[in-house]
Design an enzyme around this catalytic site. Structure first.
Site, PDB file in Angstrom:
ATOM      1  N   ASP A   1       0.848  -1.206   0.000  1.00 25.54           N
ATOM      2  CA  ASP A   1       0.000   0.000   0.000  1.00 25.54           C
ATOM      3  C   ASP A   1       0.877   1.247   0.000  1.00 25.54           C
ATOM      4  OD1 ASP A   1       0.177  -1.251   2.967  1.00 25.54           O
ATOM      5  OD2 ASP A   1       0.497   0.910   3.017  1.00 25.54           O
TER       6      ASP A   1
ATOM      7  N   ASP B   1       0.533   3.642   2.243  1.00 24.18           N
ATOM      8  CA  ASP B   1       0.303   4.237   3.565  1.00 24.18           C
ATOM      9  C   ASP B   1      -0.806   5.289   3.455  1.00 24.18           C
ATOM     10  OD1 ASP B   1       0.931   4.057   6.306  1.00 24.18           O
ATOM     11  OD2 ASP B   1       2.053   5.914   6.200  1.00 24.18           O
TER      12      ASP B   1
HETATM   13  N1  LIG Z   1       1.227   1.349   5.735  1.00 27.32           N
HETATM   14  C1  LIG Z   1       1.754   0.498   6.612  1.00 27.32           C
HETATM   15  N2  LIG Z   1       2.213   0.953   7.810  1.00 27.32           N
HETATM   16  C2  LIG Z   1       2.749   0.080   8.701  1.00 27.32           C
HETATM   17  N3  LIG Z   1       2.830  -1.232   8.500  1.00 27.32           N
HETATM   18  C3  LIG Z   1       2.392  -1.712   7.338  1.00 27.32           C
HETATM   19  N4  LIG Z   1       2.353  -2.965   6.868  1.00 27.32           N
HETATM   20  C4  LIG Z   1       1.796  -2.927   5.626  1.00 27.32           C
HETATM   21  N5  LIG Z   1       1.457  -1.663   5.298  1.00 27.32           N
HETATM   22  C5  LIG Z   1       1.827  -0.880   6.351  1.00 27.32           C
END
Ligand SMILES: Nc1ncnc2[nH]cnc12
Ligand SMILES: CSC[C@H]1O[C@H](OP(=O)(O)O)[C@H](O)[C@@H]1O
Length: 297
Positions: free
Chosen positions: A216, A218
């Site tokens: 992703d 974030d």
């Molecule tokens: N955006 C994110 N922040 C922290 N841990 C994660 N693991 C997978 N995506 C994450």
């Protein structure tokens, strides 16, 4: 069991599976075994098996079914259990958020640095009664990184070599201000688990490398929905298949008999103990034998 007979090592490969990776297929002679350590229980039983002639040990970091959150993982027991099982080389497989436009979901990053912002975790095997300071200047094993990179490229996986993984405490995801702050620090990806794991692996003289699998963006990318568990899991279904293929390609190469690690990960304690033998706590010394026996008389 490995033989670390002077200068020759028969490697045993440890795999720590993160979110979405709770098993590993293709291993022969598979057996889940309970391993106890002086630091308590690891996240789950460990899966022992072999790929060809190479002995492997798999640990689901959060346990099968993902019952344990990042802050409650017994990182010391996880690393000690791998060490006690004879593991020499650890590959950490982790889901991460991307902090860079050019690292989209599905991309793999072979990490070379960490910034550790975790704070609610036990971070050392050493304690009152035996103090050690290992170097974390280069926290990841470049020898394993080279093999991961070569095999990932040979498989045609989207991969980058090098990148900084910001370790946050969680379990909540970051605020947008935090996400932008970590971007301003030049971090590449963000996750919640690889510290203190990498610090403890170094104290246990294990070679340790991380494949960070982007799931992703974030929450910093305004044209994108902020990260959710559903989104992470959906992308991980895809990433997991690629990760399994990568592991199967890497193990036969890493498993070949070799000399000591040129990077010195397997001798990290040689210059690290500061407490004089007379001032050491004998109870702690006994516990430490399972991970630091090489340097304890
Ligand atoms: N955006 C994110 N922040 C922290 N841990 C994660 N693991 C997978 N995506 C994450
Ligand atoms: C399910 S998203 C957050 C979770 O995923 C990562 O875990 P792992 O490194 O074990 O793959 C991240 O660090 C969080 O623990």
């Amino acid at each position: 069991m490995p033989s670390n007979d002077g200068e020759r090592v028969t490697p045993v490969i440890g795999l720590i599976g993160g979110s979405g990776l709770y098993d590993i297929d293709g291993l022969a002679d598979k057996e889940w075994r309970t391993v106890e350590t002086p630091w308590g229980k690891p996240s789950d039983q460990l899966l022992f098996g072999r790929l060809g002639d190479v002995q492997c040990v798999f640990l689901p970091r959060h346990g099968r079914g993902h019952p344990t959150p990042p802050s409650r993982l017994n990182y010391r027991a996880n690393i000690a259990a791998l060490k006690q099982s004879g593991v020499t080389d650890v590959i950490s497989l982790s889901a991460v958020g991307s902090l860079k436009e050019e690292l989209p979901p599905g991309h793999f990053v072979i990490i070379d640095q960490f910034i550790d912002r975790s704070f609610a975790r036990e971070k050392s095997f050493f304690d009152d009664g035996l103090v050690a300071h290992v170097s974390m200047a280069d926290p990841l094993c470049p020898r394993i990184g080279d093999v991961l990179e070569q095999q990932a490229r040979a498989l045609g996986l989207p991969v980058s070599r090098g990148g900084t993984y910001l370790v946050m405490e969680g379990p909540q995801f970051s605020t947008r201000a935090e996400s932008n702050l970590y971007r301003s620090w030049g971090c590449d990806v963000i996750g919640m688990t690889n510290m203190p794991e990498a610090k403890l692996a170094r104290e246990a003289e294990l070679c340790y490398a991380t494949v960070a699998m982007v799931t992703d963006y974030d929450c910093w990318r305004l044209e994108e929905e902020h990260v959710t568990v559903d989104a992470v899991v959906a992308v991980m279904m895809n990433n997991a298949e690629k990760a399994r293929n990568l592991v199967k390609a890497v193990i036969p190469v890493l498993g070949q008999e070799r000399g000591l690690c040129p990077a010195g990960c397997d001798r990290a304690l040689s210059n690290a103990l500061i407490t004089s033998p007379a001032s050491r706590d004998p109870v702690l010394v006994e516990a430490l034998r399972s991970i630091a026996g090489r340097v304890l008389a």
